[in-house]
Design a protein around this motif. Structure first.
Motif, short mmCIF file in Angstrom:
data_model
loop_
_atom_site.label_atom_id
_atom_site.label_comp_id
_atom_site.label_asym_id
_atom_site.label_seq_id
_atom_site.Cartn_x
_atom_site.Cartn_y
_atom_site.Cartn_z
N LEU A 1 72.47 83.84 24.08
CA LEU A 1 71.12 83.70 23.53
C LEU A 1 70.26 82.83 24.44
O LEU A 1 69.08 83.11 24.65
CB LEU A 1 71.19 83.08 22.13
CG LEU A 1 71.82 83.93 21.03
CD1 LEU A 1 71.75 83.19 19.71
CD2 LEU A 1 71.12 85.26 20.93
N LEU A 2 70.83 81.77 24.98
CA LEU A 2 70.08 80.92 25.88
C LEU A 2 69.66 81.68 27.13
O LEU A 2 68.57 81.47 27.68
CB LEU A 2 70.91 79.69 26.26
CG LEU A 2 71.19 78.70 25.13
CD1 LEU A 2 72.10 77.59 25.64
CD2 LEU A 2 69.90 78.11 24.59
N ILE A 3 70.52 82.58 27.61
CA ILE A 3 70.16 83.39 28.77
C ILE A 3 68.97 84.29 28.44
O ILE A 3 68.03 84.42 29.23
CB ILE A 3 71.37 84.24 29.22
CG1 ILE A 3 72.47 83.32 29.77
CG2 ILE A 3 70.95 85.26 30.27
CD1 ILE A 3 73.72 84.07 30.19
N THR B 1 66.73 76.71 12.00
CA THR B 1 67.91 75.91 11.72
C THR B 1 68.63 76.50 10.52
O THR B 1 68.04 76.67 9.46
CB THR B 1 67.55 74.45 11.43
OG1 THR B 1 66.89 73.89 12.57
CG2 THR B 1 68.80 73.63 11.13
N ILE B 2 69.90 76.84 10.69
CA ILE B 2 70.71 77.36 9.60
C ILE B 2 71.61 76.23 9.11
O ILE B 2 72.40 75.68 9.88
CB ILE B 2 71.55 78.56 10.06
CG1 ILE B 2 70.62 79.66 10.58
CG2 ILE B 2 72.41 79.08 8.92
CD1 ILE B 2 71.35 80.86 11.15
N LEU B 3 71.46 75.86 7.85
CA LEU B 3 72.15 74.71 7.27
C LEU B 3 73.05 75.15 6.13
O LEU B 3 72.63 75.89 5.23
CB LEU B 3 71.13 73.69 6.75
CG LEU B 3 71.66 72.50 5.94
CD1 LEU B 3 72.56 71.62 6.79
CD2 LEU B 3 70.49 71.69 5.36
N LEU C 1 68.90 78.24 16.19
CA LEU C 1 68.72 79.47 16.95
C LEU C 1 67.28 79.53 17.45
O LEU C 1 66.34 79.21 16.71
CB LEU C 1 68.98 80.70 16.08
CG LEU C 1 70.40 80.93 15.55
CD1 LEU C 1 70.43 82.15 14.65
CD2 LEU C 1 71.37 81.09 16.70
N THR C 2 67.10 79.90 18.70
CA THR C 2 65.77 80.17 19.23
C THR C 2 65.48 81.65 19.05
O THR C 2 66.24 82.50 19.52
CB THR C 2 65.68 79.79 20.72
OG1 THR C 2 65.99 78.41 20.87
CG2 THR C 2 64.27 80.05 21.25
N VAL C 3 64.41 81.97 18.33
CA VAL C 3 64.17 83.33 17.87
C VAL C 3 62.77 83.78 18.26
O VAL C 3 61.82 82.99 18.25
CB VAL C 3 64.32 83.40 16.33
CG1 VAL C 3 64.09 84.81 15.84
CG2 VAL C 3 65.69 82.89 15.91
#
Length: 256
Positions: A12-14, A28-30, A69-71
């Motif tokens: 995902l970072l790539i 943010t998933i909590l 997660l960056t979305v």
């Protein structure tokens, strides 16, 4: 050896570094449950030719833990319970099982489909060119655990700060017996009557193609509506249950 979860988020970072986008958000998933869950998700990333690349995956999230997660453009997130996977990411879940795999989605095409019903899920679509973000909860695929979406920052069209939406009542407790999914003597999920008793006619719910005014409320629908009044209770998207938010910096998706 790198774990499947670490590899997934490295990829995902790539994607972010190669195809950066002005519409990117942090989700943010909590896990606020007192037990481990295994969220599944699909998020969108733009490709160089203007098309979207769906990125699907899943991961383990212990009680009290969170993950960012960056979305870009859109996200759909749901929770799985009672899972067990081996080092290759193969196994089973009591609710939300993705064909026996830790990573939800089609390995060949990358596309996902929420087949592991019943699951409660959150959907977000991020606006571009000054259009607002739109987000909603849905129990049209059934219910397994409580879920909420909280925006941070932004405004909701002149009415103040953007508001959270939640499905926080345990629908498993009020689920009709014929819709319950049981495991080891406990109710772990509640099937949506639209899918449990599928009919093209408005019999147990208001199916796709019918206006709400054409369908009479049923006891089944009222059970879902009472437990999750701010969530869409039909499999198709219900715009009346969606929320809008402009200029939010990030979103928190909480389970339980």
């Amino acid at each position: 050896m790198i774990s499947l979860m670490a590899l997934s988020h490295f990829l995902l970072l790539i994607f972010v570094s190669l195809f950066g986008t002005d519409a990117a958000k942090i989700i943010t998933i909590l896990n606020k449950c007192d037990f481990t869950i295994w969220p599944g998700y699909q998020i969108g990333f733009p490709l160089g030719d203007g098309e979207l690349r769906p990125v699907s995956s899943g991961f383990e999230l212990s009680a009290g833990a969170s993950l960012n997660l960056t979305v870009a453009h859109y996200a759909t997130v749901w929770g799985r319970t009672g899972c067990s996977f081996n080092e290759s990411g193969l196994g089973t879940c009591i609710t939300g099982d993705c064909d026996g795999r830790l990573s939800c989605g089609d390995d060949e095409t990358g596309w996902w489909y929420i087949t592991p019903q019943p699951v409660t899920h959150a959907s977000l679509r991020f606006g571009e060119d000054k259009f607002p973000d739109v987000f909603a909860l849905n129990v049209g695929d059934g219910y397994n655990i409580p879920i909420s979406i909280t925006p941070y920052g932004g405004s909701n069209g002149g009415e103040g700060r953007c508001k959270a939406t939640s499905c926080s009542i345990d629908l498993n407790k009020s689920c009709p017996d014929e819709l319950k999914v049981r495991s080891n003597g406990s109710t772990v999920a509640c099937r949506n009557p639209c899918l449990r008793y599928f009919s093209p006619e408005p019999q147990f719910c208001c199916p796709y193609g019918y206006e709400r005014g054409d369908c009479q409320p049923t006891n089944y629908y009222e059970v879902f509506e009472a437990a999750c009044p701010s969530a869409g209770a039909a499999p198709e998207f219900d715009s009346s249950k969606s929320s809008v938010c402009s200029y939010a910096n990030n979103y928190l998706i909480s389970f339980c």
